[in-house]
Design an enzyme around this catalytic site. Structure first.
Site, short mmCIF file in Angstrom:
data_model
loop_
_atom_site.label_atom_id
_atom_site.label_comp_id
_atom_site.label_asym_id
_atom_site.label_seq_id
_atom_site.Cartn_x
_atom_site.Cartn_y
_atom_site.Cartn_z
N GLU B 59 17.25 -21.44 -41.38
CA GLU B 59 18.35 -22.41 -41.28
C GLU B 59 19.37 -22.27 -42.39
O GLU B 59 20.57 -22.46 -42.17
CB GLU B 59 17.79 -23.83 -41.26
CG GLU B 59 17.14 -24.25 -39.94
CD GLU B 59 15.72 -23.73 -39.75
OE1 GLU B 59 15.20 -23.07 -40.68
OE2 GLU B 59 15.13 -23.97 -38.69
N HIS B 128 9.38 -34.02 -35.68
CA HIS B 128 10.28 -33.88 -34.53
C HIS B 128 10.80 -35.26 -34.15
O HIS B 128 11.07 -35.53 -32.99
CB HIS B 128 9.54 -33.24 -33.34
CG HIS B 128 9.02 -31.87 -33.60
ND1 HIS B 128 7.85 -31.63 -34.28
CD2 HIS B 128 9.51 -30.64 -33.29
CE1 HIS B 128 7.64 -30.32 -34.37
NE2 HIS B 128 8.63 -29.69 -33.78
C1 TPP Z 1 12.02 -24.63 -40.48
C2 TPP Z 1 11.73 -24.68 -39.02
N1 TPP Z 1 12.69 -24.34 -38.15
C3 TPP Z 1 12.47 -24.38 -36.81
C4 TPP Z 1 11.24 -24.74 -36.32
C5 TPP Z 1 11.02 -24.82 -34.81
N2 TPP Z 1 10.05 -23.80 -34.41
C6 TPP Z 1 8.75 -24.09 -34.24
S1 TPP Z 1 7.85 -22.72 -33.89
C7 TPP Z 1 9.20 -21.72 -33.92
C8 TPP Z 1 9.05 -20.26 -33.68
C9 TPP Z 1 8.08 -19.63 -34.63
O1 TPP Z 1 7.92 -18.29 -34.31
P1 TPP Z 1 6.84 -17.40 -35.07
O2 TPP Z 1 6.93 -17.64 -36.51
O3 TPP Z 1 6.97 -16.00 -34.60
O4 TPP Z 1 5.45 -18.00 -34.61
P2 TPP Z 1 4.87 -18.06 -33.13
O5 TPP Z 1 5.26 -19.40 -32.60
O6 TPP Z 1 5.46 -16.93 -32.38
O7 TPP Z 1 3.41 -17.93 -33.29
C10 TPP Z 1 10.34 -22.46 -34.19
C11 TPP Z 1 11.69 -21.91 -34.25
C12 TPP Z 1 10.27 -25.08 -37.27
N3 TPP Z 1 9.03 -25.47 -36.89
N4 TPP Z 1 10.52 -25.04 -38.60
#
Ligand code: TPP
Ligand code: TPP
Ligand code: MG
Ligand code: MG
Lengths: 365, 326, 365, 326
Positions: B59, B128
Site C-alpha cells: 500500500e 475488515h
Molecule cells: C496490508 C494488507 N493489504 C491487503 C490485504 C488484503 N489481502 C488479504 S490476503 C491478500 C493476498 C495475499 O496473497 P499472498 O501473500 O500470496 O497469500 P495467499 O493468499 O496467496 O496465500 C490480500 C491482498 C491484507 N490482508 N493486508
C-alpha cells in the site's frame, strides 16, 4: 474466569521440557516434532494423516459456510504439505511460530486440536485463538508460542525478528518462524524485518508458501523475479526453493534449515512452490482469474494424494489402511464439530474486556 | 432517473470518469479482476491495462506511486482493498500528499483520490470493519468524504476526481448492496464540504454520516410516531466540515445527538461537538450527546460481538428520547 | 501574487525545447547536460567549477550558522562529485529529479542559482523551494522537474516510480531519478518503490550516495551486505558501484545508465561510494562516532581537489586559472548572499495560504 | 531533591529503569551515540550493546521488532527520532501493538514504550515540529502520555515501563532544555491517566499539556495581575483522559479554554470539549473555547512562520479575557 467462558492464560498444553505432544492422538512413533529423530514408518503415516486431517477440516469449513453456519472461509487446500512439512521440523512451545491464515496444517502439526479448529470456525466463546473476536484462521496459542495474528500482511516479519532477538537475549536457542504468502512479500515490512534480522544475524526463518496468486493477481504482477528466495542474497541470507507439494522434500529441507539457524547460521528464506486448489476465500470466485486447465494440472500434484501414493508405493501404507484413516479423519472432524457446536457463543457483555491489563474504564481485564 | 445500489452508482461513476478524461487511471490490488467488492468490474475490458492497473500488495508503494503519477499530470484513483490496510500508506498520505501543495506554496499539487471500503456489519472482525475517518480528518491538506446514498456517492466521486487536491473517499462497505436510491441523470453536483439536511424536524438534531445516517433516519421514523421530530443532517464530507450547516442544524433544535460508528474517544463526533459548544453555545438546550462505537480496538467477528459494537436505531432513539425530555 | 512576495507558478526557467541552461553562467562550451555531447575541455572546467561552487555554498551556510543567521545547516561536503557527476547526465526540465537534502551539487548542476541557494538558506519569502516554510535543502523547482521534498526519507522512491509511470503513459521518454543516502535504503519504501518500478519496468534510477554513515550509525548497523547495489538483483535490476569521489567515473557511468534506462532498459541502481567530511548537520558532533584518522583518509580523496589535480595534470586547467575560479566562486557566493539578504522575510499573514487550491476557509490559494 | 531539565530527568529515568530490570532494552536510530537530543547519552557505556541498540533506519521494522521482543518477554523502550517519523510505524502500532491484548483476550501482551520528541519551537519546519497525539489518542489499546515537567517526565517514564500495555511517550522537544524543575528523590509515583491541577483559580479553567502548559501558566500570571484567576489543569495523559479531573476542573469555573499546540480540527481539544459539553453541560457559563495551532500541515521553518503557528501566553490570555467577560 471472564464472563465469556474463557479461562484466560496461562494454560500449558505442552510441558516445555517434554516436547512430545500428548494431544496429537495419532503419534504412535517417536515424537515427530523433535528434530533429532529419524522418521520411522509410523511417523510417516502420521504425517500423511495430518495432511488428510488438514484437508478435511478445510472442507468441512466450506460445508459449514454453504449451510450458513460460518460466514467466512479462508483455507489452504493444496498447500498442506508445505504446512505440515515445515511445522514438523519445529519444537512446539519452544520455537516461535507466526503462521498465516491458510495454515491449518501448521497449527494441526503443532498441536491444535480438531475441536479447537471447529470452535474457531464457529467463532465460539471458547475458541482458543480469539473467542470469536477475530475472523477464523487468525491463530493464537501462547503455550505453542504461536503469536496472535492480525489480517494485516507483512507485519509478522519484524515481529518474528523481535521474538528471535528476545530469545537470544534470554539465552534460549529458539528459532522464530514466520509464514507468509508470496504476494505479501511485496510489503515494506518484508524488507525492514529481514534487514533487521540479517544485520543482527537473528535466528529467523521466513517460510514462503508461494501459491502463485495473491487473491486474483498472478505472481508476475507482484514481483519481477522468479522466486522470492532470489531476494535472500539482498540480506546476505540463504534462500532455498523447494517443491512445496512434496512432503518429504519440504520436511528435510526445513529440518536442515532449522538446525542451521538454531546453531547460529543466521536468518533464511525457504520458499515452497505450491497452489491453492480452492478460491482465495468464500467471497472469491477463482474462475475470473485462472483457467480450469491450470487448476487440473496442479490437482495432479495434490500433496495429500501424492504422499499417499508414495507411502503405498514404498509399502508403508496399504490402500485399506489409507481408507480407514480417511474414515477416521472424517469421523474425528464430525465428532469435534458436534462438540464445538455445543459450546457457548461469545457473550456480548464481554466486548470491553481485555482492552488493557488494568482497565481505566469499563470492562474487566 | 434510475434506482441503483451504492456499488452500481460507484461503478458507473468510475466508468464516466475514465471515459471523460484520459488522465484518469485506476490502480490497486485486484482491480483488474473487479476488486473484492466488484466496484471496478468491467473497467479493464473497457479501458485496457494501461489505465486499470493491478499493483503489488504494497500500500505504501502504490500509494506513493500514485502520488508520483498525480504530480506527473495524471488523475489516479487508488483503491485500498479495506481501509484497515491503509495504515502502511499513512506516511505517504500525511507526509507527502497532504503537505505537497502547502510546502511548495502551490507549485506542486496532488490530485489523488483514494477510494476505500470502511465500516462494519459484514462479519469482518478486527481488520475488515474499522473506521479511520478521524485519523485523516485531522490532517490538514486532506479532504475526506463519506457518502451515504448512491446519488451522493456518484456525485462526490466526480467532485473528488475533479478536485486538484488529495481526497480520501470512504465507501461504507455495508451500504454497497444494502442501500439503493435514485441516481438522477443528469446528476446534480455535490461539492466537497457540503452537508445535506435529510429530514426536517423541530425537537432534536441528529448529525451523522455513512451507514449510521440510515440508522438515524430509521430512529427518526420511530420517534416521529412517538411525537418527537428529528432534524437529521448528513455530513457527507468529514473534512473540511460544513461548519455553517452543522451549526445551523444545532441551533435549529438546541439539542444535538451526534452519531458515528467509529468508536467514541477522539472520533469525528468530538470535533463536531466542540464546534457546537463553542459557536452555538447560546442556542443549546441540553448536553451535546454522542452515540458511537465503544472504545475497543474494533468490532468482533461473531455476529453477537459485532452487534454489541454497532450503534443502531434503537440506541439512537434512546439517546434522543433522553435529550428530548431534558 | 501572494502576500509573501512569491509570484507563484508557473514559472519557466528553462524552455523545455532548449535544454541549454542560460542561467548557468559559466557554460562556455556545448551544453553539459545534454547527454549526446562529448565533453570538451571547457565543460570539464565548468564541472570543476560546479564542484567548487557547491563546496563554497555549503561552507558559507555553515558560516552563517555560526554567525547566528541560519538556525540549521545540512550539507554534503565531500559528496559533490557524486552529485554534479550524476546530475550532469540528466536533461533538466525533462527528467524528473528527486534529490535529497545534501544535494546542493545536483541542484546547482540542474540550474538553481547561487542566489536561490542563499534565499533558501536564509528562509526568505522569495526562496523558490518553499519560501521559508521548509527547512533549507528541501528542494523544489517545478520548471526543473525537481519535486518538492519532505524530510521523511524513503517516500521519494515510490513517487519516482509514479513520475516515471506518468511520463510513460504520456508518451515522454523522461527518466525519473531519485537520490538517497545508503541508510535510508533500509526503509520499506525502498523495497515497495523499486518493486513497483521493476514489475512494470519503469524508467527509474536510484542514485545512492553512500557516505558510510546514517547520522552516527556506520553502514554495518544499517545493512548486512557490502553494497546497496547488491540488492538490485532482488528486483531484476542492474546495480553498479562507482567511486563517488571521481567525477568523470560518476558522470560516465551515470550517463550510460540514463541512456539505457531511457531506451527501456528498466530501473537501475547506481551506488556512489563517498564520504561526508562534515558533521551530519549543524546539530551534530561527528567526533562521537568516527575517528579523525578515518576522516583524514577521506580528505585525501576529496573530490574537488582530486578533479582539480587531474585537470591540471592533464593540462586542461592551470594553477592560476584554478585560483581565479576559486576567487570567482567566492565572490559569486558573496554577491548572491548580499542580494539574498535584502529579500523580504516570509509574511506571517501568509501562513494559511496554499492549503488547498480552492480553500474552504481562511487564506488565499 | 535536585533541579533538573527535562532532558536530564529523562536520562536519569532511563538509567534507573535499565539498572532495575534486565528486561529493559533501548533501541532506535543513533541511540548508542546518545541520540540526536542526547537523552540516551552514556547508556551504552553503562549497559552495553546488548541492551542499548542502534537499529537500521526503518521505523516500521524496528518498532515491529520491539513489539516482537515485548511479546517475547522483554521491556523494550523504542526511540523514534522525531514523532514526525513515526508514521511508517503506525501500522505496527495500530494493527499490532494496540490490538494484541484485546484480540487474544489477554493471552498476549505488548509492554512497549515508544519515546519520541514532538512539538515545535526549534526551527524544525514541517517534519521536525509536528504533534501526533490526537492520532494515537484515538486508538483504543494505546496509552499516550505527554509530561510537561521534569518530575512528571521521570515518574511517567517509570509508569510507562511498568505498564503491561503499549505506551506512546511524548517528550516535547522544546522543553528538553527549556524547562527545569525539582525532581524529588524518592520520586512520588504518577499514574498513567492522572491529570494534575497546576494552579487554582475561580474565574476561568485552562486545560492543556506539554509546552503549552507553560504558556498557560504564564498567561495565568499575567491575568492574575488583571484580576482574572485561572484554574490550570495539566492533562499529562492524553489517553485515557482523566475524565473526572477534567470535568471537575470545568465545573469549578464553568468557563473553559482548552489549549494545545497541535492544529485545531480533530485535535485532542475536540474530545475534551465534547466530554465537557456532554457531562458538565449544566455547569457551563460560556462557550467552550479552544486555542490551538491553525489548520495547516505544520509550522513553518522561518522564525516568523513558526511564531505565527504557535499559540502563546498572549493568545491564551486574550481568549481567557473574552470568556471571563462573557
Ligand atoms: C496490508 C494488507 N493489504 C491487503 C490485504 C488484503 N489481502 C488479504 S490476503 C491478500 C493476498 C495475499 O496473497 P499472498 O501473500 O500470496 O497469500 P495467499 O493468499 O496467496 O496465500 C490480500 C491482498 C491484507 N490482508 N493486508
Ligand atoms: C523516516 C525518517 N526517519 C528518520 C529520519 C531522521 N534522519 C534524517 S537523516 C538520517 C540519516 C540518513 O542517513 P543516510 O540515508 O545514509 O543519508 P546521509 O545523511 O548519510 O547522507 C536520519 C535518521 C528521517 N529524516 N526520516
Ligand atoms: Mg499467494
Ligand atoms: Mg549515509
Amino acid at each position: 474466569m471472564a464472563a465469556d467462558g474463557y479461562a484466560g492464560p496461562p494454560r500449558v498444553r505442552i510441558p516445555l521440557a517434554q516436547p512430545a505432544d500428548a494431544r496429537r492422538r495419532r503419534a504412535k512413533g517417536p515424537d515427530l516434532t523433535h528434530p533429532h529423530f529419524d522418521l520411522p514408518n509410523e511417523a510417516l503415516v502420521e504425517m500423511w494423516y495430518l495432511l488428510l486431517l488438514s484437508r478435511r477440516i478445510a472442507e468441512r469449513w466450506f460445508t459449514l459456510n454453504r449451510q450458513g453456519r460460518a460466514p467466512f472461509v479462508v483455507t489452504g487446500q493444496g498447500q498442506e504439505a508445505a504446512q505440515v512439512g515445515t511445522a514438523a521440523a519445529l519444537v512446539p512451545g519452544k520455537d516461535w511460530v507466526l503462521p498465516y491464515y491458510r495454515d491449518i496444517g501448521v497449527m494441526l502439526t503443532l498441536g491444535m486440536t480438531v475441536e479447537e479448529f471447529m470452535l474457531n470456525v464457529l467463532a465460539k466463546a471458547t475458541d482458543p485463538n480469539s473467542g470469536g473476536r477475530q475472523m477464523p484462521a487468525h491463530w493464537s496459542a501462547k503455550e505453542l508460542r504461536v503469536v496472535s495474528q492480525s489480517s494485516t500482511v507483512g507485519t509478522q516479519i519484524p515481529m518474528a525478528a523481535g521474538l528471535a532477538w528476545a530469545s537470544q537475549l534470554r539465552g534460549e536457542d529458539a528459532v522464530a518462524v514466520c509464514y507468509i504468502g508470496e504476494g505479501a512479500t511485496a510489503q515494506g515490512d518484508f524488507h525492514e524485518g529481514l534487514n533487521f534480522a540479517a544485520v543482527r544475524r537473528l535466528p529467523v526463518i521466513l517460510v514462503v508458501e508461494n501459491n502463485g496468486y495473491a487473491i486474483t493477481e498472478s505472481q508476475e504482477k507482484e514481483m519481477p523475479v522468479e522466486h522470492v528466495a532470489d531476494r535472500a542474497p539482498a540480506y546476505g541470507m540463504k534462500g532455498i526453493v523447494v517443491d512445496g507439494n512434496d512432503l518429504m522434500l519440504v520436511y528435510r529441507n526445513m529440518h536442515q534449515l532449522v538446525e542451521e539457524t538454531r546453531r547460529g547460521g543466521g536468518p533464511a528464506i525457504i520458499e515452497l512452490k505450491t497452489y491453492r486448489t480452492v478460491p482465495h476465500s468464500s467471497d472469491d470466485d477463482d474462475r475470473r482469474y485462472r483457467t480450469r486447465a491450470e487448476l487440473e494440472q496442479w490437482l495432479k500434484r495434490d500433496p495429500v494424494d501424492r504422499f499417499r501414493a508414495r507411502l503405498i508405493n514404498d509399502g508403508i501404507l496399504t490402500e485399506a489402511h489409507a481408507a480407514d484413516l480417511d474414515v477416521e479423519a472424517d469421523q474425528e472432524v464430525r465428532e469435534a464439530l458436534a462438540r464445538a457446536e455445543r459450546a457457548p457463543d461469545p457473550d456480548p457483555a464481554t466486548l470491553l474486556d481485555h482492552l488493557f491489563a488494568a482497565p481505566p474504564w469499563g470492562g474487566t481485564s | 432517473m434510475s434506482e441503483q445500489t451504492m456499488a452500481e452508482a460507484l461503478r458507473d461513476g468510475l466508468r464516466d470518469l475514465l471515459a471523460a478524461d484520459e488522465r484518469v487511471i485506476v490502480l490497486g490490488e485486484d482491480v483488474e479482476a473487479g476488486g473484492v467488492f466488484r466496484i471496478t468490474e468491467g473497467l479493464l475490458d473497457e479501458f485496457g491495462e494501461r489505465r486499470i492497473f493491478d499493483t503489488p500488495l504494497a500500500e505504501s508503494g502504490f500509494t506513493g506511486a500514485a502520488i508520483g503519477a498525480a504530480l506527473g499530470g495524471m488523475r489516479p484513483i487508488v483503491e485500498i482493498q479495506f481501509v484497515d490496510f491503509i495504515l502502511p500508506a499513512v506516511n505517504q498520505l500525511i507526509s507527502e500528499a497532504a503537505k505537497m501543495r502547502w510546502r511548495s506554496r502551490g507549485e506542486w499539487q496532488v490530485p489523488l483520490v483514494v477510494r476505500t471500503p470502511w465500516g462494519g456489519g459484514v462479519h469482518g472482525g478486527l481488520y475488515h470493519s474499522q473506521s479511520f475517518e478521524a485519523l485523516f480528518a485531522h490532517v490538514p491538506g486532506l479532504k475526506v468524504v463519506a457518502p451515504a446514498t448512491p446519488a451522493d456517492a456518484k456525485a462526490l466521486l466526480h467532485a473528488a476526481v475533479a478536485d486538484p487536491d488529495p481526497v480520501i473517499f470512504l465507501e461504507h462497505k455495508r451500504t454497497y448492496r444494502l442501500i439503493r436510491g435514485e441516481v438522477p441523470d443528469p446528476l446534480p453536483a455535490v461539492g466537497i464540504g457540503e452537508a445535506a439536511l435529510q429530514r426536517d424536524g423541530g425537537d432534536v438534531t441528529l448529525i451523522s454520516y455513512g451507514l449510521m445516517l440510515h440508522e438515524c433516519l430509521a430512529a427518526a421514523e420511530t420517534l416521529a410516531a412517538e411525537g418527537i421530530e428529528c432534524h437529521v443532517l448528513d455530513l457527507r464530507t468529514i473534512a473540511p466540515l460544513d461548519q455553517a450547516a452543522l451549526l445551523d442544524a444545532a441551533r435549529h433544535t438546541g439539542k444535538v445527538v451526534i452519531v458515528h460508528e467509529d468508536h467514541l474517544s477522539g472520533g469525528v463526533g468530538g470535533e463536531v461537538a466542540a464546534l457546537i459548544a463553542e459557536h452555538a453555545f447560546d442556542h443549546l438546550d441540553g448536553p451535546i450527546t454522542r452515540v458511537a462505537g465503544p472504545d475497543v480496538p474494533a468490532m468482533g467477528y461473531h455476529a453477537k460481538l459485532e452487534a454489541a459494537f454497532m450503534p443502531d436505531a434503537a440506541r439512537i432513539a434512546e439517546a434522543v428520547r433522553g435529550l428530548a425530555a431534558y
